[in-house]
Design a protein around this motif. Structure first.
Motif, PDB file in Angstrom:
ATOM      1  N   GLU A   6       0.762  -1.498  -0.017  1.00 14.53           N
ATOM      2  CA  GLU A   6      -0.375   0.357  -0.001  1.00 14.53           C
ATOM      3  C   GLU A   6       1.074   1.310   0.403  1.00 14.53           C
ATOM      4  OE1 GLU A   6      -3.254  -1.500   2.962  1.00 14.53           O
ATOM      5  OE2 GLU A   6      -1.397  -2.233   3.528  1.00 14.53           O
ATOM      6  N   TRP A  36     -10.407  -1.766   0.103  1.00 14.46           N
ATOM      7  CA  TRP A  36     -10.077  -1.392   1.083  1.00 14.46           C
ATOM      8  C   TRP A  36     -11.565  -1.233   2.139  1.00 14.46           C
ATOM      9  CZ3 TRP A  36      -5.303   1.157   1.199  1.00 14.46           C
ATOM     10  CH2 TRP A  36      -4.452   0.987  -0.174  1.00 14.46           C
ATOM     11  N   ARG A  38     -10.655  -0.224   6.587  1.00 15.00           N
ATOM     12  CA  ARG A  38     -10.514   1.251   7.875  1.00 15.00           C
ATOM     13  C   ARG A  38     -10.486   0.577   8.998  1.00 15.00           C
ATOM     14  NH1 ARG A  38     -13.777   6.829   6.189  1.00 15.00           N
ATOM     15  NH2 ARG A  38     -15.601   6.231   6.843  1.00 15.00           N
ATOM     16  N   GLN A  39      -9.781   0.613  10.089  1.00  9.40           N
ATOM     17  CA  GLN A  39      -9.707   0.600  11.118  1.00  9.40           C
ATOM     18  C   GLN A  39      -9.750   2.380  12.170  1.00  9.40           C
ATOM     19  OE1 GLN A  39      -8.607  -2.034  13.164  1.00  9.40           O
ATOM     20  NE2 GLN A  39      -9.626  -2.576  14.816  1.00  9.40           N
ATOM     21  N   ARG A  45     -12.524  -2.719  12.013  1.00  7.28           N
ATOM     22  CA  ARG A  45     -12.680  -2.156  10.692  1.00  7.28           C
ATOM     23  C   ARG A  45     -13.673  -2.746  10.152  1.00  7.28           C
ATOM     24  NH1 ARG A  45      -7.688  -5.617   8.465  1.00  7.28           N
ATOM     25  NH2 ARG A  45      -6.747  -4.797  10.976  1.00  7.28           N
ATOM     26  N   VAL A  92      -6.341   4.115   9.898  1.00  7.60           N
ATOM     27  CA  VAL A  92      -5.181   2.579   9.325  1.00  7.60           C
ATOM     28  C   VAL A  92      -6.436   2.041   7.823  1.00  7.60           C
ATOM     29  CG1 VAL A  92      -3.485   0.490   9.817  1.00  7.60           C
ATOM     30  CG2 VAL A  92      -3.782   2.840  11.461  1.00  7.60           C
ATOM     31  N   TYR A  93      -5.865   2.603   7.189  1.00  8.84           N
ATOM     32  CA  TYR A  93      -6.767   2.063   5.673  1.00  8.84           C
ATOM     33  C   TYR A  93      -5.881   0.704   5.626  1.00  8.84           C
ATOM     34  CZ  TYR A  93      -9.546   6.007   5.161  1.00  8.84           C
ATOM     35  OH  TYR A  93     -10.336   6.614   5.462  1.00  8.84           O
ATOM     36  N   TYR A  94      -6.598  -0.811   4.975  1.00 10.00           N
ATOM     37  CA  TYR A  94      -5.610  -1.803   4.685  1.00 10.00           C
ATOM     38  C   TYR A  94      -6.612  -2.002   3.790  1.00 10.00           C
ATOM     39  CZ  TYR A  94      -4.804  -2.201   9.534  1.00 10.00           C
ATOM     40  OH  TYR A  94      -4.443  -1.838  11.025  1.00 10.00           O
ATOM     41  N   TRP A 112      -3.785  -9.809   3.276  1.00  9.20           N
ATOM     42  CA  TRP A 112      -4.072  -7.457   4.070  1.00  9.20           C
ATOM     43  C   TRP A 112      -2.689  -7.299   4.099  1.00  9.20           C
ATOM     44  CZ3 TRP A 112      -8.743  -5.643   5.595  1.00  9.20           C
ATOM     45  CH2 TRP A 112      -9.490  -7.000   6.211  1.00  9.20           C
ATOM     46  N   GLY A 115      -1.026  -1.509   5.993  1.00  9.91           N
ATOM     47  CA  GLY A 115      -2.270  -0.561   6.705  1.00  9.91           C
ATOM     48  C   GLY A 115      -1.309   0.524   6.392  1.00  9.91           C
ATOM     49  N   THR A 116      -1.823   1.408   6.098  1.00  7.10           N
ATOM     50  CA  THR A 116      -1.074   2.861   5.759  1.00  7.10           C
ATOM     51  C   THR A 116      -2.157   3.901   6.162  1.00  7.10           C
ATOM     52  OG1 THR A 116      -0.583   4.619   3.920  1.00  7.10           O
ATOM     53  CG2 THR A 116      -2.791   3.211   3.872  1.00  7.10           C
ATOM     54  N   GLN A 117      -1.781   5.155   7.303  1.00  6.99           N
ATOM     55  CA  GLN A 117      -2.222   5.366   8.089  1.00  6.99           C
ATOM     56  C   GLN A 117      -2.813   7.264   7.296  1.00  6.99           C
ATOM     57  OE1 GLN A 117      -2.780   5.594  11.295  1.00  6.99           O
ATOM     58  NE2 GLN A 117      -4.025   7.531  11.008  1.00  6.99           N
TER      59      GLN A 117
END
Length: 122
Positions: A6, A36, A38-39, A45, A92-94, A112, A115-117
């Protein structure tokens, strides 16, 4: 194994935009679904947007009209264009993919990304 890489997260002001990208690499036969999640802190999530089997797109109601998912099947890549970002989008997007590993087996496996913030400030 299949890896999902990601990119595109960061810090933006409310009303700004970000574009997330996810590329699948490794050896596999096909990707049946990709998208996508997100959490946010203290929350479960949730699905944000994805392509499902049959090329059906799904969006969580809170991002409809603001986010757009796109894909490049030849490159096994999906993108998430996020416009009009709000502080509530901070999470955080996964990246997630359901992958068929070879032509002999129809089983699908879920993978998975790391994750990217995404942080949206007021």
């Amino acid at each position: 194994q299949v890896q999902l890489v990601e990119s595109g997260g960061g810090l933006v002001q409310a009303g700004g935009s970000l574009r997330l990208s996810c590329a699948a690499s490794g050896r596999f036969f096909s990707i049946n679904a990709m998208g996508w999640y997100r959490q946010a802190p203290g929350k479960q999530r949730e699905l944000v947007a994805r392509f499902t089997s049959g090329d059906v797109t799904n969006y969580v109601d809170s991002v409809k009209g603001r986010f757009t998912i796109s894909r490049d099947n030849a490159k096994n890549t999906v993108h998430l264009q996020m416009n009009s970002l709000q502080p509530e989008d901070t999470a955080v997007y996964y990246c997630n993919a359901q992958v068929r590993l070879d032509s002999a087996r129809m089983n699908v496996f879920q993978y998975w990304g790391q994750g990217t913030q995404v942080t949206v400030s007021s």
